[in-house]
Write a protein that holds these residues in place. Sequence first.
Motif, PDB file in Angstrom:
ATOM      1  N   LEU A 116       0.838  -1.194   0.000  1.00 32.01           N
ATOM      2  CA  LEU A 116       0.000   0.000   0.000  1.00 32.01           C
ATOM      3  C   LEU A 116       0.876   1.247   0.000  1.00 32.01           C
ATOM      4  O   LEU A 116       1.965   1.251   0.570  1.00 32.01           O
ATOM      5  CB  LEU A 116      -0.909   0.022   1.226  1.00 32.01           C
ATOM      6  N   SER A 117       0.363   2.286  -0.647  1.00 28.65           N
ATOM      7  CA  SER A 117       1.042   3.576  -0.674  1.00 28.65           C
ATOM      8  C   SER A 117       0.118   4.655  -0.130  1.00 28.65           C
ATOM      9  O   SER A 117      -1.097   4.584  -0.315  1.00 28.65           O
ATOM     10  CB  SER A 117       1.456   3.940  -2.097  1.00 28.65           C
ATOM     11  N   CYS A 118       0.698   5.629   0.519  1.00 27.95           N
ATOM     12  CA  CYS A 118      -0.043   6.800   1.004  1.00 27.95           C
ATOM     13  C   CYS A 118       0.772   8.028   0.620  1.00 27.95           C
ATOM     14  O   CYS A 118       1.878   8.226   1.144  1.00 27.95           O
ATOM     15  CB  CYS A 118      -0.231   6.726   2.505  1.00 27.95           C
ATOM     16  N   THR A 119       0.225   8.829  -0.276  1.00 29.19           N
ATOM     17  CA  THR A 119       0.913  10.029  -0.736  1.00 29.19           C
ATOM     18  C   THR A 119       0.266  11.258  -0.137  1.00 29.19           C
ATOM     19  O   THR A 119      -0.964  11.395  -0.150  1.00 29.19           O
ATOM     20  CB  THR A 119       0.902  10.106  -2.265  1.00 29.19           C
ATOM     21  N   ASN A 163      10.698  10.270   1.945  1.00 34.62           N
ATOM     22  CA  ASN A 163      10.446  11.695   2.126  1.00 34.62           C
ATOM     23  C   ASN A 163      10.473  12.451   0.797  1.00 34.62           C
ATOM     24  O   ASN A 163       9.730  13.414   0.599  1.00 34.62           O
ATOM     25  CB  ASN A 163      11.458  12.294   3.090  1.00 34.62           C
ATOM     26  N   ALA A 164      11.320  12.033  -0.119  1.00 33.81           N
ATOM     27  CA  ALA A 164      11.431  12.723  -1.405  1.00 33.81           C
ATOM     28  C   ALA A 164      10.144  12.611  -2.219  1.00 33.81           C
ATOM     29  O   ALA A 164       9.820  13.495  -3.012  1.00 33.81           O
ATOM     30  CB  ALA A 164      12.604  12.163  -2.188  1.00 33.81           C
ATOM     31  N   LYS A 165       9.425  11.512  -2.009  1.00 30.00           N
ATOM     32  CA  LYS A 165       8.166  11.293  -2.747  1.00 30.00           C
ATOM     33  C   LYS A 165       6.938  11.622  -1.901  1.00 30.00           C
ATOM     34  O   LYS A 165       5.810  11.426  -2.353  1.00 30.00           O
ATOM     35  CB  LYS A 165       8.086   9.839  -3.223  1.00 30.00           C
ATOM     36  N   ASN A 166       7.156  12.081  -0.671  1.00 32.90           N
ATOM     37  CA  ASN A 166       6.043  12.377   0.245  1.00 32.90           C
ATOM     38  C   ASN A 166       5.104  11.179   0.373  1.00 32.90           C
ATOM     39  O   ASN A 166       3.879  11.336   0.428  1.00 32.90           O
ATOM     40  CB  ASN A 166       5.271  13.617  -0.207  1.00 32.90           C
ATOM     41  N   THR A 167       5.682  10.023   0.446  1.00 34.08           N
ATOM     42  CA  THR A 167       4.904   8.786   0.423  1.00 34.08           C
ATOM     43  C   THR A 167       5.335   7.853   1.544  1.00 34.08           C
ATOM     44  O   THR A 167       6.523   7.722   1.841  1.00 34.08           O
ATOM     45  CB  THR A 167       5.054   8.081  -0.935  1.00 34.08           C
ATOM     46  N   VAL A 168       4.338   7.214   2.134  1.00 37.82           N
ATOM     47  CA  VAL A 168       4.545   6.179   3.141  1.00 37.82           C
ATOM     48  C   VAL A 168       4.013   4.872   2.562  1.00 37.82           C
ATOM     49  O   VAL A 168       2.975   4.870   1.899  1.00 37.82           O
ATOM     50  CB  VAL A 168       3.821   6.523   4.448  1.00 37.82           C
ATOM     51  N   TYR A 169       4.713   3.796   2.841  1.00 38.60           N
ATOM     52  CA  TYR A 169       4.336   2.491   2.302  1.00 38.60           C
ATOM     53  C   TYR A 169       4.002   1.518   3.427  1.00 38.60           C
ATOM     54  O   TYR A 169       4.506   1.643   4.550  1.00 38.60           O
ATOM     55  CB  TYR A 169       5.484   1.906   1.471  1.00 38.60           C
ATOM     56  N   LEU A 170       3.183   0.551   3.092  1.00 41.03           N
ATOM     57  CA  LEU A 170       2.930  -0.569   3.994  1.00 41.03           C
ATOM     58  C   LEU A 170       3.070  -1.843   3.168  1.00 41.03           C
ATOM     59  O   LEU A 170       2.206  -2.153   2.348  1.00 41.03           O
ATOM     60  CB  LEU A 170       1.541  -0.492   4.626  1.00 41.03           C
ATOM     61  N   GLN A 171       4.183  -2.524   3.361  1.00 41.05           N
ATOM     62  CA  GLN A 171       4.405  -3.803   2.704  1.00 41.05           C
ATOM     63  C   GLN A 171       3.776  -4.893   3.550  1.00 41.05           C
ATOM     64  O   GLN A 171       4.124  -5.043   4.724  1.00 41.05           O
ATOM     65  CB  GLN A 171       5.905  -4.069   2.532  1.00 41.05           C
TER      66      GLN A 171
END
Length: 114
Positions: free
Chosen positions: A20-23, A73-81
Amino acid sequence: QVQLVESGGGLVQPGGSLRLSCTSSTSIVRLNNMNWYRQAPGKQREFVAQITSGGITDYADSVKGRFTISRDNAKNTVYLQMNSLKPEDTAVYYCATIFGSIYWGQGTQVTVSS
């Protein structure tokens, strides 16, 4: 105002994986802690994972060893593997953060079923 947009949900068989991605519309460097929650049908929303601005992570006992939270941080994105998925992981997954107020994304559906 912070806008969070989740993506990456879907249907997967037990034992499978999803990421999952969260931007965020706001630089996540400013947001400190980023969180994942989930809500299964008929149940309360529950904490899944957190990552601090310093990269410290925390997980619900039910997902420890199977899920990994990370941030770019560069993509302003948090992931959930999510690995070794189980039917009980089926839920709508939400990204959340506190920046003055609490902000939630719209959620992404994860269904684990054969």
